[in-house]
Design an enzyme around this catalytic site. Structure first.
Site, PDB file in Angstrom:
ATOM      1  N   ASN A   9       0.941  -1.076  -0.095  1.00  0.00           N
ATOM      2  CA  ASN A   9      -0.049   0.077   0.102  1.00  0.00           C
ATOM      3  C   ASN A   9       0.822   1.401  -0.078  1.00  0.00           C
ATOM      4  O   ASN A   9       1.584   1.696   0.994  1.00  0.00           O
ATOM      5  CB  ASN A   9      -0.786   0.184   1.062  1.00  0.00           C
ATOM      6  CG  ASN A   9      -1.567   1.410   1.340  1.00  0.00           C
ATOM      7  OD1 ASN A   9      -1.728   1.979   0.526  1.00  0.00           O
ATOM      8  ND2 ASN A   9      -2.477   1.324   2.445  1.00  0.00           N
ATOM      9  N   LYS A  11       0.038   4.369  -0.263  1.00  0.00           N
ATOM     10  CA  LYS A  11      -0.566   5.274   0.195  1.00  0.00           C
ATOM     11  C   LYS A  11      -0.327   6.638  -0.624  1.00  0.00           C
ATOM     12  O   LYS A  11      -0.354   6.453  -1.524  1.00  0.00           O
ATOM     13  CB  LYS A  11       0.092   5.503   2.067  1.00  0.00           C
ATOM     14  CG  LYS A  11      -0.222   4.273   2.605  1.00  0.00           C
ATOM     15  CD  LYS A  11       0.167   4.544   4.125  1.00  0.00           C
ATOM     16  CE  LYS A  11      -0.058   3.095   4.743  1.00  0.00           C
ATOM     17  NZ  LYS A  11       0.136   3.190   6.083  1.00  0.00           N
ATOM     18  N   HIS A  94      -9.144   0.999   5.072  1.00  0.00           N
ATOM     19  CA  HIS A  94      -7.895   1.061   5.839  1.00  0.00           C
ATOM     20  C   HIS A  94      -8.174   2.271   6.793  1.00  0.00           C
ATOM     21  O   HIS A  94      -8.887   2.976   7.124  1.00  0.00           O
ATOM     22  CB  HIS A  94      -6.829   1.527   4.863  1.00  0.00           C
ATOM     23  CG  HIS A  94      -5.590   1.624   5.357  1.00  0.00           C
ATOM     24  ND1 HIS A  94      -4.920   2.532   6.284  1.00  0.00           N
ATOM     25  CD2 HIS A  94      -4.676   0.979   5.254  1.00  0.00           C
ATOM     26  CE1 HIS A  94      -3.834   2.336   6.583  1.00  0.00           C
ATOM     27  NE2 HIS A  94      -3.571   1.236   6.030  1.00  0.00           N
ATOM     28  N   GLU A  96      -6.628   4.393   7.892  1.00  0.00           N
ATOM     29  CA  GLU A  96      -6.482   5.917   7.795  1.00  0.00           C
ATOM     30  C   GLU A  96      -7.705   6.567   7.118  1.00  0.00           C
ATOM     31  O   GLU A  96      -7.964   7.597   7.429  1.00  0.00           O
ATOM     32  CB  GLU A  96      -4.978   6.208   6.953  1.00  0.00           C
ATOM     33  CG  GLU A  96      -3.633   5.865   7.516  1.00  0.00           C
ATOM     34  CD  GLU A  96      -2.773   5.462   6.697  1.00  0.00           C
ATOM     35  OE1 GLU A  96      -2.621   5.405   5.639  1.00  0.00           O
ATOM     36  OE2 GLU A  96      -1.809   4.667   7.398  1.00  0.00           O
ATOM     37  N   GLU A 166      -5.203  -5.147  10.622  1.00  0.00           N
ATOM     38  CA  GLU A 166      -4.071  -4.264  10.940  1.00  0.00           C
ATOM     39  C   GLU A 166      -4.414  -3.522  12.304  1.00  0.00           C
ATOM     40  O   GLU A 166      -5.330  -2.498  12.231  1.00  0.00           O
ATOM     41  CB  GLU A 166      -4.104  -3.143   9.664  1.00  0.00           C
ATOM     42  CG  GLU A 166      -3.920  -3.856   8.382  1.00  0.00           C
ATOM     43  CD  GLU A 166      -3.425  -2.787   7.355  1.00  0.00           C
ATOM     44  OE1 GLU A 166      -2.360  -2.998   6.788  1.00  0.00           O
ATOM     45  OE2 GLU A 166      -3.872  -2.007   7.182  1.00  0.00           O
ATOM     46  N   GLY A 172       2.673   2.120  10.778  1.00  0.00           N
ATOM     47  CA  GLY A 172       3.708   3.219  10.662  1.00  0.00           C
ATOM     48  C   GLY A 172       4.464   3.521  11.914  1.00  0.00           C
ATOM     49  O   GLY A 172       4.955   4.411  12.045  1.00  0.00           O
ATOM     50  N   SER A 212       3.699  -2.136  10.372  1.00  0.00           N
ATOM     51  CA  SER A 212       5.122  -2.304  10.751  1.00  0.00           C
ATOM     52  C   SER A 212       5.619  -3.557  10.209  1.00  0.00           C
ATOM     53  O   SER A 212       6.759  -4.228  10.766  1.00  0.00           O
ATOM     54  CB  SER A 212       5.535  -1.805  11.924  1.00  0.00           C
ATOM     55  OG  SER A 212       4.804  -0.641  12.225  1.00  0.00           O
TER      56      SER A 212
HETATM   57  P1  PGA Z   1       3.241   0.044   7.584  1.00  0.00           P
HETATM   58  O1  PGA Z   1       1.530   0.453   6.965  1.00  0.00           O
HETATM   59  O2  PGA Z   1       3.696  -1.284   7.044  1.00  0.00           O
HETATM   60  O3  PGA Z   1       4.050   1.246   7.198  1.00  0.00           O
HETATM   61  O4  PGA Z   1       2.884  -0.023   9.249  1.00  0.00           O
HETATM   62  C1  PGA Z   1       0.617  -0.790   7.012  1.00  0.00           C
HETATM   63  C2  PGA Z   1      -0.622  -0.346   6.295  1.00  0.00           C
HETATM   64  O5  PGA Z   1      -1.157   0.781   6.723  1.00  0.00           O
HETATM   65  O6  PGA Z   1      -1.258  -1.257   5.475  1.00  0.00           O
END
Ligand code: PGA
Length: 249
Positions: A9, A11, A94, A96, A166, A172, A212
Site C-alpha cells: 500500500n 498510500k 484502511h 487511515e 491491521e 507506521g 510495521s
Molecule cells: P506500515 O503500514 O507497514 O507502514 O505499518 C501498513 C498499512 O497501513 O497497511
C-alpha cells in the site's frame, strides 16, 4: 487452498516519475512462486503502473473507491472507473480512511457491495486501536468491524474477499504485533467467519497481517498458520525490502 498474498500500500507517496522508478526496481526482482504480489499506487499513477506491469505478475490494485457508480461526488473515483483501467482489486476500510475521512462500517458495507457488484476483489482492512487492546476489547472491536461491513454478504461473496487485520497501534509506528498476537487474532477472525459461514468459507479466506511488517519480522509472522500474507506500508516503498517480505514465506 487459500492464497498467499503480499500487497504494498503506497498510500500518498510517489509521483509519476517515482512510480516509474520503483516499478522498474520491482520488475528487476523475481516473483516468488505461489505468492500473489500486488501494489497499490495512488489513483493518478494507476494507469501508468498498470501499463508498465502488463506483462509482469505483479497486480496493480487501488487504495480506495466510492460506493456510487457515477454522479455528483466531486473528487471521487468509482469502481467502474477502476475497472475500465483493468484494475480488479481494491483496498477498503484502511484505518487511515476510517480515522481521517470518517469512513464507518456502514459506509464500508456500501463500498464492499459496489466493488463486488463490479466483479472486483476487496482487501478489507480492520483492526483495533491501542486503547481497545489495553482494555482487552480487541476481539470485540474486530468482530464488530467485520460483522458490520461484511456479514450481510452471502457465502459465495467471500471468494472475492481478502481480510487484512491491521492493529492501528502497529501501523507506521515501528511497533509490530508479535507473531503470537497476530496468530491469536487471525485464528479468532477465522473462527468468527466459520461460526457464520462454515469451515469451508473460513478456511479459504486469506487473512493478511498489516502494521510495521518488514524484512526482519515477516518470516516469523508469515510462519503462523492463520497468517496468509501481509499488507505492507512503509516497507513497500523500497523494492528490495518489499521483495524480501514477499519471499519470507
Ligand atoms: P506500515 O503500514 O507497514 O507502514 O505499518 C501498513 C498499512 O497501513 O497497511
Amino acid at each position: 487452498m487459500r492464497k498467499k498474498i503480499v500487497a504494498g500500500n503506497w498510500k500518498m507517496n510517489n509521483d509519476l516519475a517515482q512510480t516509474e522508478t520503483l516499478i522498474t526496481e520491482l520488475k528487476a526482482q523475481s516473483n516468488p512462486a505461489e505468492v500473489e504480489v500486488m501494489i497499490a499506487p495512488s489513483f493518478t499513477n494507476l494507469w501508468q503502473a498498470f501499463n508498465s506491469l502488463k506483462d509482469d505478475s505483479i497486480e496493480v490494485i487501488a487504495q480506495n473507491m466510492h460506493f456510487a457508480e457515477s454522479g455528483a461526488y466531486t473528487g471521487e473515483i468509482s469502481a467502474a472507473m477502476l475497472k475500465s483501467l483493468g484494475i480488479k482489486t481494491v483496498i477498503l476500510g484502511h484505518s487511515e480512511r476510517r480515522a481521517y475521512f470518517n469512513e464507518t462500517d456502514e459506509l464500508l458495507a456500501k463500498k464492499v457491495d459496489a466493488a463486488l457488484a463490479n466483479d472486483m476483489r476487496v482487501i478489507f482492512c480492520f483492526g483495533e486501536e491501542l486503547a481497545d487492546r489495553k482494555s482487552g476489547n480487541e476481539e470485540v472491536v474486530v468482530e464488530s468491524q467485520i460483522k458490520n461491513a461484511l456479514f450481510h454478504l452471502g457465502a459465495d461473496a467471500f471468494k472475492h474477499i481478502v481480510l487484512a487485520y491491521e492493529p492501528v497501534w502497529a501501523i507506521g509506528t515501528g511497533e509490530t504485533a508479535s507473531p503470537e498476537q497476530a496468530q491469536d487474532m487471525h485464528a479468532f477472525i477465522r473462527k468468527t467467519v466459520a461460526d457464520t459461514y462454515g469451515n469451508d468459507v473460513a478456511n479459504n479466506v486469506s487473512i493478511l497481517y498489516g502494521g510495521s511488517c518488514k524484512p526482519s519480522n515477516a518470516k516469523e509472522i508469515f510462519s503462523k498458520p492463520d497468517v496468509d500474507g501481509g499488507l505492507i506500508g512503509g516497507a513497500a516503498l523500497n523494492a528490495a525490502d518489499f521483495y524480501a517480505i514477499a519471499n519470507a514465506f
